[in-house]
Design a protein around this motif. Sequence first.
Motif, mmCIF file in Angstrom:
data_model
loop_
_atom_site.group_PDB
_atom_site.id
_atom_site.type_symbol
_atom_site.label_atom_id
_atom_site.label_comp_id
_atom_site.label_asym_id
_atom_site.label_seq_id
_atom_site.Cartn_x
_atom_site.Cartn_y
_atom_site.Cartn_z
ATOM 1 N N ARG A 13 28.272 15.208 69.297
ATOM 2 C CA ARG A 13 28.512 14.671 70.597
ATOM 3 C C ARG A 13 28.089 15.615 71.472
ATOM 4 N N LYS B 264 22.817 11.379 78.041
ATOM 5 C CA LYS B 264 24.211 12.296 78.346
ATOM 6 C C LYS B 264 23.773 13.668 78.913
ATOM 7 N N ARG C 174 22.419 13.085 82.533
ATOM 8 C CA ARG C 174 23.746 12.973 83.358
ATOM 9 C C ARG C 174 24.439 14.202 83.726
ATOM 10 N N ASN D 197 36.002 13.162 84.419
ATOM 11 C CA ASN D 197 36.679 12.206 83.072
ATOM 12 C C ASN D 197 35.991 12.834 82.012
ATOM 13 N N ALA D 198 36.521 12.104 80.946
ATOM 14 C CA ALA D 198 35.957 12.958 79.679
ATOM 15 C C ALA D 198 34.718 12.620 79.405
ATOM 16 N N ALA D 199 34.005 11.658 79.729
ATOM 17 C CA ALA D 199 32.647 11.353 79.567
ATOM 18 C C ALA D 199 31.779 12.186 80.304
ATOM 19 N N ASP D 200 32.037 12.803 81.765
ATOM 20 C CA ASP D 200 31.405 13.537 82.422
ATOM 21 C C ASP D 200 31.542 14.887 81.967
ATOM 22 N N GLU E 62 31.920 15.727 78.952
ATOM 23 C CA GLU E 62 31.153 16.214 77.816
ATOM 24 C C GLU E 62 29.732 16.238 78.331
ATOM 25 N N ALA E 63 29.262 15.313 79.146
ATOM 26 C CA ALA E 63 27.931 15.388 79.620
ATOM 27 C C ALA E 63 27.705 16.835 80.200
#
Lengths: 236, 169, 249, 715
Positions: free
Chosen positions: D149, D168, D171, D472-475, D477-478
């Motif tokens: 990821r 990703k 971002r 949040n989780a996605a950010d 990770e980014a």
Amino acid sequence: MTEKNKIETGFASDAQKNPQRVVFVTRNTSAKVTDERGPQVMTYPHLLLREAIALQVLVVALVLVALFWDAPLEQLANPLLTPNPAKAPWYFLGLQELLHYFPPFVAGVIIPTLVVLGLIVIPYFNVNIEGAPIWERRPEQHFRRYAAVIAGLTVFLALFDAWTVLAPTLLIGGLLVWSYYAKPEQSRAAEYLRGRPLSWWLMTWFVAVAMILTLVGTFFRGPGWSWVWPWRAYGA
Amino acid sequence: MSDIKHPSSTGETSTGQRGNGVTRRDFLNEVTLGALGIAGLGAAVVTYQYFSPNVLFEPSTTFRAGSPDLYPVHSVSFLQDQQVYIVRMPEGFYAVSAVCTHLGCVTQWKPDAEIIACPCHGSKFKQDGTKIEGPAPRPLPHFAISLTADGELLVDKLQAVKAAQVLKV
Amino acid sequence: MATTLQASLDRLRATRVWKSIFRRGPAVTNRSRSQAVFGNLFLHWLPVKVREKALTVRASYYLGSISFLLFIALTVTGILLMFYYHPAVPQAYRDMKDLRFVVSNGVFLRNVHRLAAHLMVLLVFWHMFHVFYRGGYKPPHEFNWVVGVILLLLTLFLSYTGYLLPWDQLAFWAITVGSNIISAMPFVGSKMRFILLGGNVVGENALLRFYVLHVVVLPLAAFFFIGVHFWRVQKDGGLTVRSKNDGKK
Amino acid sequence: MAPEEMGKVTYRMRLIFAASSLLFVAVLAVSPVKDLLREWKHYKRGYLQFARTRPDTKRLTADYRPDLDQIWIPEMNVVDRCASCHQGITQATLADGSVPQPYRAHPPIPHRVREWGCTPCHRGQGVATEVAEAHETTLAWEQPILPGRYVQGACGSCHHDARPELPKLNRGRQLLADHNCAGCHRLQDIERSVMQGPDLTSVGTKVSREWIYKWLKEPRTVVDDSGNVKVNGYETQESPRMPQFRLSEQELHDLSAYLSAQRSHPVAPYKFSGAVVAKWGKRPDVTDQGELRFRQMFCSTCHSLAVTRAGETKLIGGEIGPELTKVGSKVNPDWLAAWLLNPQGYLAHSKMPRYEWSEEDLFTVTRYIETKLTDSDLLSNVPQLGAATKEEIAHGKKTFSEKGCASCHAVGSSGTQKDFGPDLSALGSKNVSQLEFGKSTIPRNLSSYIQAKITDPSSVNSAARMPQYNFNAADLEAITTALLSMTGPPATSALQKLTIPRGNPQFQPAGEFARIYERYQCADCHKFNGYGGDLAPDLSYEGSRAQRQWIISFLKNPQTLRPTLTFRMPQFNMSEREAAVLADYLSMVMQSPDVRQEAVNAKELTPAQAALGKQLYEVKYQCQSCHTIGSGGGYVGPNLNNAGNWLKPEWIAAWLSNPQALVPGTIEPHRTMTDGEIKALTAYLMTLRQSGGKAAQKQVAAHGAKAGGNGVAGQ
């Protein structure tokens, strides 16, 4: 004439008959032939066979350990990244421990030099050849002298806060003092210790200090050369 | 070891020439010699294995020689890094080794005389590698040459091919 | 099978070649056994006869012999390892990785070498203390004791120089720390360190110097002193063996 | 002892020797056996077995050799033996997800594995031939395999430019820039922006101490635990800039005292003329009028307001400037008028354009803001703080520097403080042993460390001064991906050559144009030669595209070309001269090299061609599906009603022959047209002209305003 010669050189003159005959004549002893050391056998095959077995046992032991223990390899050397702690090879960790307490000149130069010189001159010290037990002659005078040395050493080590050196020193010093007051018939330990010469005491003190320092340096020193317990990993 | 201290009791067994003592002693000798022999042979094999490298840090034997358009027809081009001649003739491409088959010197292409000449011992070859003269025992070998998907020449030096085999582009 | 092996061995021993090399018959008499020792350069270090008592394990724990055998084992594994080692930065480290991952039995050889090195330092110390407590340094063995001390120092230096060769963090910092002890010497210390390292820092020069010391200079010196040491054991009257009246007045 | 007995070996010794010899042989055999059973050999054999179960066995095993597979690229310092186990890596037929690892093929990427190796992207120990050693952190290798990821982080180590394939990573980089991470940390490729946070030199004149207290305690933009961004309680997509610091009540008192005392260069309160106040002061519709002007000037392009529709409150409007729903309760009225007149007078780096205000507009708009955009509850939870004491101010000053506030905010002449936090420009190549995990129990690896540090800085270091961010989780990770990509300069010169630098666009105009450009902050929304905002069209080639006269009239009365857009060009009330200067500069300087003026001569275009063009437009190419002419057509592309007055013919020709060459990534389809067809279409489009004249313009302007109002309210 032959007898006189023996006494002067310490060697048997008729080496042909028995090359191993050795004689010591020292104060308080009489000339005595000390060759009662048993019969002889041929080197080949007796010694060589045992050496071969020793080699095989050694190789077996080495191989077995080498199969389950991997030689350490860390990351590529990086002059910019000092590991904490940075340790010398284990046999120099005693020295590194000393460097922690004493100025580099003392711990890094004077002490190792004295140790090596001391080891070299041991056989040339008269006192060792005699092998005289430590309290045999003029015990009070000697005791006072040794007690003063131990006390001086203790003060010196305490001044430098070098307690990993102080501990074995006190241990051996304590034994020495104890052996002075103990009666030989009191216990076997007392009898044994009272029978040891000064050189034995010195070497034992050296071995004790060296072992304690090396063990401490290897297992009990962590980041910043601070005291750690080896059963607790760093940082955890 | 107290074994030699009582020669009378153990000496019988070890030196006696009767009973099964002899066989037992010999058997032990042979077991020992055999084990040591096997150890020796095994050590030789393992040492041989140890000495043959499992990976090589050598230039790849397969290499790209660029687009076919780089090579004019009727030309011999020497690729120095790979020690190969790329020859383009009207009938097509072939790759000829530049290493002399005599003693491994690197040959030179002489455009004036249209020959490949070895500087060491005077061997001479035609541009297709066939021997003209000299001590070289064999003609220069041809390597497999092909086209990649993106249209470049690809030479495989491990794969020798017949001289008649050419790559038509 | 048994007899054929024996027979072929006997036939081999009867050849001129065998005789030209070994110059003796089968070792069945004391004379031929003596010749076996005399006639062999390496066994010549040993006396023809030894005291039976000196053969017992408790007499020496074979510490000296095992130290020597370790030295031989280190020489053999060391020579093998040299075939895959370049004393260069950072190739030396990559060679360690290749020994570990690629070379057949490479990791095993390195393990044995490393282990034997540590063991040798340990055993040489033990040997020294053992000899001391048995009074083995006393005349007529004084000089051999001094040779022993030299061998101890050589062992330490051999181990120390070998420590740098993998060129990993462990090696680099151990040598950095160790070599800084030298510079504590007054007047000559920093100069000596400079000469030892071939520079002011542990770098490419230091690696090469340690390599040469480790594989040529120190082993030759050690081999020489080991020879002297063995030979003196024989000349000084063999191993010290306690007689009945030792330690009793 | 008899002499000959001295040489006899006892049976017992022989037995011991025989036994030890046997043991010796047995033990010596272990290592070679172990060598035979190495992991990679196991996978080699496994591959053969696996290949036999596949239909294309022959092809799969064509290159099979029982040896190690090694990729050696000396110039990149790559020695990768991954393919020894991952043997199907280049076999296209093994790309399926059902193929068991390690035999699965690599998904298609632009790099060939033979030329790039594996570890440059995936990290891990390429030389290793054992699973654990190759993938995991060991004592001898602290760069484990990068989890899938985060693999875009590896791309980012070389690709410093923004590539569309790496969403990703982009971002993450955007988030790092938006959150002002560069304010405290040195980051690779992300420079400190000129405007970090507002200059606080005179903040005491702008807001009250109570408001500062409230703001420090709860910054306007708050991200809750589920990662939803809220501004003043309304959800939005905006990135919060001011993070939440963990401040004690005492620190809040001190800081608010210190800041409210900052009044060094107050803007002079604006005095409205008596006539205006007299005219508007009493009128009941003054706020309505103000609201109308607020909309007509398209303040909403940059600022958002909360709008309640069907019981749901949302923020509507742009994100360039702050949200304004409650701004009336925040700022001093005196300050507000002065600010609107000249934002750069208070804050030199403000993005806010300097509008050409009429006194009446200014009065009505400020009244609208002061009375309508308010919240009486805003300061309800704030204690009465009273006047700041000397002691509080002194403590506040100390806290201000200890918390690193000066990294983003300047106070007085002291300027901002650089590199308050640790340098992170090589964080991605840090070894685990270099990280402090403190007492936390997270896995000991770099990505876990980064995530822990961002979500709760005090978890790994109780003395951390870093503020708390809620991503949040996605950010998260980014951001982790972007930080992992920062590996410092590449180790080898060969890799350095392969690195693709980040485009660092700069646009530095000069002269009169520069003054107007700065005044209206054109680059907030438009791009000039790669520099500027994304909101509005790129103007780099505007000179080749639009006719000078059209530009002037557009600037004076911006109307929309694309009616579906929410954000439109604000009405700056630009003067004729300013519009002319801008149009001249755009026409002369912002030219595309791909548009050749001699390609089409407008005078040679014939009505016959125009007729053919109309035919092509309507029948062959069906342009009306996207473009509007008259009242019919689509809304995807711009309205072409006025194309003849707007566009230059050579632009139309160049555009039709290859739109992507002029604007990379445009959605206009690239069709293959003959030169004749292009000429015909150009001729047709050039005939499309709306009748000029003031009336039309006025009508258009009014329409624009109305549409704008609807746009804001209706979206």
